[in-house]
Scaffold this motif. Structure first.
Motif, short mmCIF file in Angstrom:
data_model
loop_
_atom_site.label_atom_id
_atom_site.label_comp_id
_atom_site.label_asym_id
_atom_site.label_seq_id
_atom_site.Cartn_x
_atom_site.Cartn_y
_atom_site.Cartn_z
N GLU A 27 0.67 -1.26 -0.19
CA GLU A 27 -0.07 0.05 -0.01
C GLU A 27 0.74 1.26 -0.03
OE1 GLU A 27 -3.04 2.41 3.07
OE2 GLU A 27 -2.29 0.35 3.49
N ILE A 28 1.88 1.32 0.72
CA ILE A 28 2.67 2.47 1.12
C ILE A 28 3.69 2.55 -0.13
CG2 ILE A 28 4.69 3.48 2.19
CD1 ILE A 28 3.34 2.39 4.72
N ALA A 29 4.24 1.50 -0.86
CA ALA A 29 5.03 1.43 -1.96
C ALA A 29 3.84 2.32 -3.22
CB ALA A 29 5.19 0.16 -2.42
N ASP A 30 3.04 1.68 -3.40
CA ASP A 30 2.02 2.34 -4.39
C ASP A 30 1.63 3.64 -4.10
OD1 ASP A 30 -0.16 1.67 -6.82
OD2 ASP A 30 -1.58 2.67 -5.11
N THR A 31 1.29 4.09 -2.79
CA THR A 31 1.15 5.63 -2.80
C THR A 31 2.41 6.54 -3.03
OG1 THR A 31 -0.36 5.03 -0.80
CG2 THR A 31 0.79 7.39 -0.95
N VAL A 32 3.63 6.08 -2.38
CA VAL A 32 4.89 6.69 -2.74
C VAL A 32 5.20 6.66 -4.36
CG1 VAL A 32 7.24 6.79 -2.45
CG2 VAL A 32 5.75 6.55 -0.36
N LYS A 62 10.79 -2.12 -2.39
CA LYS A 62 9.72 -2.69 -1.56
C LYS A 62 9.43 -1.25 -0.67
CE LYS A 62 11.04 -7.14 -0.16
NZ LYS A 62 12.02 -7.43 -1.14
N ARG A 63 10.24 -0.25 -1.04
CA ARG A 63 9.90 1.19 -0.49
C ARG A 63 10.19 0.79 0.98
NH1 ARG A 63 11.07 3.27 -5.35
NH2 ARG A 63 9.56 2.93 -6.96
N ALA A 90 8.30 10.63 2.87
CA ALA A 90 8.57 9.40 2.45
C ALA A 90 9.08 9.31 0.93
CB ALA A 90 7.40 8.37 2.45
N ALA A 91 8.50 10.17 0.16
CA ALA A 91 8.91 10.45 -1.26
C ALA A 91 10.32 11.09 -1.36
CB ALA A 91 7.83 11.00 -2.19
N ALA A 92 10.53 11.92 -0.60
CA ALA A 92 11.95 12.43 -0.49
C ALA A 92 12.99 11.41 -0.19
CB ALA A 92 11.83 13.81 0.56
N ILE A 93 12.94 10.73 0.86
CA ILE A 93 13.93 9.82 1.26
C ILE A 93 14.20 8.57 0.30
CG2 ILE A 93 12.43 8.16 2.62
CD1 ILE A 93 14.79 8.29 4.70
N GLU A 94 13.15 8.37 -0.49
CA GLU A 94 13.25 7.27 -1.58
C GLU A 94 13.88 8.03 -2.74
OE1 GLU A 94 12.57 3.26 -2.98
OE2 GLU A 94 12.64 4.32 -1.22
N ALA A 95 13.55 9.23 -2.87
CA ALA A 95 14.43 9.72 -3.97
C ALA A 95 15.86 9.71 -3.91
CB ALA A 95 13.83 11.43 -4.50
N LEU A 96 16.14 10.06 -2.53
CA LEU A 96 17.63 10.20 -2.28
C LEU A 96 18.05 8.66 -2.38
CD1 LEU A 96 19.38 12.32 0.38
CD2 LEU A 96 19.70 9.84 0.30
N LEU A 204 20.54 6.02 6.41
CA LEU A 204 19.26 6.14 5.93
C LEU A 204 18.07 5.60 6.57
CD1 LEU A 204 19.35 6.46 1.98
CD2 LEU A 204 19.23 8.26 3.61
N ILE A 205 18.11 4.38 7.01
CA ILE A 205 17.05 3.60 7.71
C ILE A 205 16.85 4.35 8.97
CG2 ILE A 205 16.54 1.42 8.85
CD1 ILE A 205 17.92 0.02 6.41
#
Length: 314
Positions: A27-32, A62-63, A90-96, A204-205
């Protein structure tokens, strides 16, 4: 069959808690994913650059770091639905994170041809485009965090920027990558290996958990507890990753396996063996569960995430 000649072992059947976790991760992976896709469809990004950024960011993963941001925000808010800004952060940390993968895969770094089951960005495009795509994602992360949509309080946004900048910078992920490259030409001891892993993977985690705590308005003690939880599962994540590099098949993990041994890279698994690593993982899960105990039943999703990190198969 894995490239190192070993066959991946099937994982256990998912429990109800594991099934709930996998649903929440999806669910979170899809949202992000949708939020990142919106950011990467901006009309002012040159077409080839946007295509490379999308290739290195969308359609896989897996985001897990976004999951930690959102779940720690929910937990810090007393179990309430996390603020909308948690998705932005969440999108920001995944972009990095995706920037770091694009750069790590380059020939001058880890030299990988496969990521998430598809050609790496420099293979799908070229080295220069991959470098620029990574640069763009890195700066996009801070553009997102500085946006009032992430948090209405400028002080909170500055705090989020500081957390991510420290985790991704010279004393965090980038510094860890530098030490990791240097370790290919030496025989590092356990202290050095642990330092590399805490900086390159763990920082990062830990940042994801700390950012979630800020977004949820956690008290100082709870923020410290969640940051330590991030430290613990960051080490568990790296240990599990090192085990996968030894045991798993490339088609299961979506990237080449056996490369650490091929390059003579020191890992805790290489230093102590797989049995020691699995015992250590069990200890780390127990510590993570202890750190979450004061939060009660509301922390069950994060407890299961710690277990998932320790026994994941991809």
């Amino acid at each position: 069959m894995a490239q190192n000649g070993k066959t991946a072992q099937p994982g256990p059947s998912p429990t109800a808690d594991r099934a709930a976790l996998l649903d929440r991760l999806a669910e979170i992976a899809d949202t992000v994913e949708r939020r990142l896709a919106e950011r990467l469809s901006a009309a002012d990004i040159p077409d080839r650059l946007a295509a490379a950024m999308r290739h290195g960011t969308l359609g896989g993963g897996k985001r897990f770091r976004p999951f930690l941001v959102i779940e720690c925000a929910r937990l810090s808010g007393g179990g309430a639905v996390p603020p909308d800004g948690a998705v932005e952060a969440a999108a920001a940390i995944e972009a990095l994170h995706c920037y770091s993968l694009i750069h790590d895969d380059l020939p001058a770094m880890d030299d990988d041809d496969l990521r998430r089951g598809q050609p790496t960005v420099h293979r799908a495009f070229d080295d220069a485009t991959a470098i620029l795509a990574g640069d763009a994602l890195l700066t996009l992360a801070f553009e997102i965090l500085s946006d009032p949509a992430t948090h209405p309080d400028p002080a909170a946004r500055i705090c989020l920027v500081g957390i991510l900048a420290r985790a991704g910078g010279p004393a965090g992920m980038v510094g860890g990558q530098m030490l990791d490259l240097a370790a290919e030409h030496a025989a590092p001891n356990e202290e050095t290996v642990r330092r590399i892993q805490s900086m390159k993977t763990g920082a990062l985690i830990t940042a994801a958990c700390a950012m979630g705590a800020v977004l949820g308005g956690a008290a100082d003690a709870d923020r410290a507890r969640l940051s330590r939880f991030g430290d613990v599962i960051g080490l568990a994540f790296q240990l599990a990753d090192d085990l996968l590099d030894v045991d798993a098949a490339a088609e299961d993990v979506g990237k080449r396996t056996g490369k650490d041994a091929d390059r003579g890279k020191a890992t805790l698994v290489a230093l102590h063996g797989a049995a020691w690593a699995r015992s250590c993982l069990a200890d780390l899960v127990a510590e993570a569960e202890g750190l979450l105990a004061p939060f009660g039943p509301a922390a069950e999703m994060l407890r299961e995430a710690a277990r998932f990190v320790a026994d994941r198969r991809s």
